[in-house]
Design an enzyme around this catalytic site. Structure first.
Site, mmCIF file in Angstrom:
data_model
loop_
_atom_site.group_PDB
_atom_site.id
_atom_site.type_symbol
_atom_site.label_atom_id
_atom_site.label_comp_id
_atom_site.label_asym_id
_atom_site.label_seq_id
_atom_site.Cartn_x
_atom_site.Cartn_y
_atom_site.Cartn_z
ATOM 1 N NE ARG A 103 -4.116 1.814 0.936
ATOM 2 C CZ ARG A 103 -5.184 2.016 0.366
ATOM 3 N NH1 ARG A 103 -5.174 1.794 -1.116
ATOM 4 N NH2 ARG A 103 -6.161 2.795 0.523
ATOM 5 C CB THR A 377 -9.198 -0.786 -7.308
ATOM 6 O OG1 THR A 377 -9.292 0.455 -6.593
ATOM 7 C CG2 THR A 377 -8.679 -1.954 -6.797
ATOM 8 C CB THR A 395 -5.991 0.624 -6.173
ATOM 9 O OG1 THR A 395 -6.911 1.460 -6.371
ATOM 10 C CG2 THR A 395 -5.388 0.906 -4.786
ATOM 11 C CG ASN A 397 -8.098 6.147 -4.290
ATOM 12 O OD1 ASN A 397 -9.179 5.367 -4.182
ATOM 13 N ND2 ASN A 397 -8.418 7.375 -3.875
ATOM 14 C CG ASP A 419 -8.549 5.024 -0.117
ATOM 15 O OD1 ASP A 419 -9.770 5.744 -0.507
ATOM 16 O OD2 ASP A 419 -8.340 4.169 -0.557
ATOM 17 C CB SER A 449 -12.709 -1.019 0.790
ATOM 18 O OG SER A 449 -13.024 -0.125 1.842
HETATM 19 N N1 GLY Z 1 -8.343 2.937 -3.135
HETATM 20 C C1 GLY Z 1 -9.467 1.934 -2.752
HETATM 21 C C2 GLY Z 1 -9.130 1.024 -1.577
HETATM 22 O O1 GLY Z 1 -7.915 0.943 -1.115
HETATM 23 O O2 GLY Z 1 -10.177 0.709 -1.049
#
Ligand code: GLY
Length: 566
Positions: A103, A377, A395, A397, A419, A449
């Site tokens: 991430r 995503t 992703t 986003n 986010d 998510s």
């Molecule tokens: N950017 C979408 C997620 O990480 O949930």
């Protein structure tokens, strides 16, 4: 030749689209691609081909996943990426579980008020478009970390297909041409170049898209691995781009970025073991909370019972999304009470207010506002002939991320900073709500998510599943799991079913066109629910291991998603 290639490109999409069916269970089950040994299902036919070729050449599922990830950065630039981040959930052939968090992180100069004006109000678009919207990208470090631990083919072999696609180009479908044309205005506003080299002439189906700068960046990653992105020319291009556009990602941010192996989140549902992603994603917690609650209820997709299932699902969603807003964040910065959230007594307690006949007012569950995120995503699933399985969701986003292209390096940067809760306790411009837990902090990962998930039955691989869809991701994954385990569908049929989604606030059940019929609507209205039709929910790409050991692909007909196997 050009025309032939472009039509050929569309065939899988057309065939799958013809098979699209509605809930509840259809009379004629549709069956996805069946493979004897190995399979890749991704958002783009060319990326699935790349992964399948790696598997045929003796690569394992992790090799194929890395090659697919890089290929998607070329052929699916709205979400496939090297400028974003994501999560891997992996079950190796010896049933060891791994989860990798790549991430994005908040830049070192990021701070809690960076999207607010002097009066404390949120500045529109600042967290979603332009240079300040990007977190420090994690994808390339993630691919290198996964490779160093579990890869087997030479690293160069995993990059070369993506390089070839960028350098030689690929032929655009009508939808792809339209999508790039729609994105042009934002690229012109926020970037000095366009990743797809827009020349002033609209793209048309059948055009070949060549991305030379991106090809050179991928070559640097091929030759220098991590250093090819976080150091050298690519890092210089990123820092120069930040300086040009007033961004804050520094060389120190790039050099210090590290993806992280984390303990996967593991839970049980009846006879099934669910291996999924824990924080900083909320996705795994959400599906385990929902499955844990549902275990005490019988569900059916028979016409007379379907409203009861949708009601139960909505009531679970209201409670778990309230928990998401209050308790979920990056565990390196906030003590997420994972065990407490999954405690069976806690889940029972949360559901004491459940009335099978009546919707519970969301306000009475917990105060809060709309949770909604941009939904671009992408997810892909891979199983190899040795029995290794990879579930990856990755992703930028929003679609095309921040719309900032790194000049010289030719890739798009994410807009993942949105986010975070950009103003704790208040919804941002898209209605995203969060509290203290998910506030902006330097180095911290923003709450996700994404829900890459692998399921076992009796110790054997059973399913690999995941989807894009912002806040709808966990509920789409949940529905596909329930379609297979509870409603007895095959993989393609389970993926094809029309979906519903709700999330505590707003107090509405959204549904895809065709999901609702008159009798379902009146049964749910009688329980106090209100509805809103919306466009497609998610794009699930999944693989089911059949009882005879073969694999069935579920490629989502909502996009060009394609299963390729052998
Ligand atoms: N950017 C979408 C997620 O990480 O949930």
């Amino acid at each position: 030749m050009k025309l032939f290639r472009s039509l050929q490109h569309l065939i899988p999409f057309v065939l799958i689209a013809l098979a699209f069916s509605c809930s509840p269970k259809t009379e004629e089950p549709v069956v996805g691609l069946i493979a004897e040994k190995a399979m890749v299902v991704s958002a783009h036919p060319l990326a699935s081909e790349v992964g399948s070729t790696i598997l045929k050449n003796g690569g394992n599922a992790v090799d194929a996943a890395i090659a697919v990830h890089f290929a998607l950065a070329v052929v699916y630039p709205e979400a496939g990426n090297i400028g974003g981040g994501g999560f891997f959930v992996i079950r190796d052939k010896d049933a060891n579980y791994h989860s990798l968090d790549f991430r994005e992180r908040g830049p070192l100069k990021s701070h809690q008020d960076m999207y607010l004006d002097e009066t404390g109000e949120v500045i529109e678009r600042k967290s979603t478009k332009g240079h300040l919207a990007s977190g420090v990208p994690g994808a390339v470090d993630g691919m290198v970390k996964a490779y160093d631990k579990l890869g087997s083919l030479p690293w160069e072999d995993l990059l070369q297909p993506a390089i070839d696609l960028a350098e030689k180009g690929f032929v655009l479908s009508p939808d792809e041409a339209a999508k790039f044309n729609r994105a042009v205005e934002n690229f012109q506003t926020y970037s000095s170049i366009d990743p797809v080299q827009f020349t002033g002439k609209a793209w048309e189906a059948g055009d070949t898209l060549i991305q030379n700068q991106l090809a050179e960046t991928l070559k640097r990653i091929r030759d220098d691995k991590r250093e090819g992105f976080y150091g050298g020319a690519t890092a210089d291009f990123i820092v120069a781009e930040m300086e040009r556009g007033g961004g804050i990602i520094s060389l120190e941010d790039l050099e210090s970025y590290e993806s992280t192996w984390r303990e996967p989140l593991i839970g049980n549902y009846k006879d099934y073991k669910i291996i999924t992603m824990g924080p900083p994603s909320s996705g795994g917690l959400i599906i385990l909370q929902m499955l844990g609650t549902m275990e005490d209820y019988a569900v059916s997709n028979k016409k007379e019972s379907y409203a009861d299932y949708i009601h139960l699902k909505t009531e679970m969603e209201r409670r778990v999304y309230a928990d998401r807003a209050a308790y979920m964040a990056d565990t390196d910065y906030y003590p997420v009470p994972v065990a407490d959230l999954l405690n069976k007594d806690y889940l029972k307690e949360r559901f004491l207010t459940f009335d099978p006949e009546k919707a519970t007012a969301s306000a009475s569950i917990k105060e809060g506002k709309l949770l909604s995120m941009s939904e671009e995503t992408t997810h892909f699933s891979v199983v190899d002939e040795m029995g290794n399985a990879v579930s990856c969701t990755t992703t930028l986003n929003g679609g095309m991320g921040s719309s900032v292209v790194v000049d010289g390096a030719g890739f798009i940067l994410n807009n993942e900073m949105d986010d975070f809760s950009i103003k704790p306790g208040h919804p941002n411009m898209f209605g995203v709500l969060g509290g203290e837990a998910n506030k902006i902090e330097p180095g911290k990962r923003m709450l996700s998510s994404m829900t890459p998930t692998i399921i076992e039955k009796d110790g054997e691989l059973f399913m690999v599943v995941g989807t894009p869809g912002g806040s709808t991701i966990p509920t789409s994954v949940f529905q596909v799991i329930v379609n297979v385990i509870e409603f007895g569908m095959g993989m393609q049929e389970a993926v094809n079913q029309k979906r519903f989604h709700s999330q505590w606030q707003p107090e509405v059940i959204s549904y895809e066109k065709g999901a609702m019929d008159e009798s379902l609507e009146s049964a749910l209205t009688a329980k106090g629910h209100v509805f809103a039709e919306r466009g497609g929910i998610g794009r699930v790409d999944a693989i089911l291991k059949l009882p005879d050991g073969r694999l069935e692909g579920g490629a989502d007909p909502r996009g060009m998603d394609t299963a390729v196997g052998f």
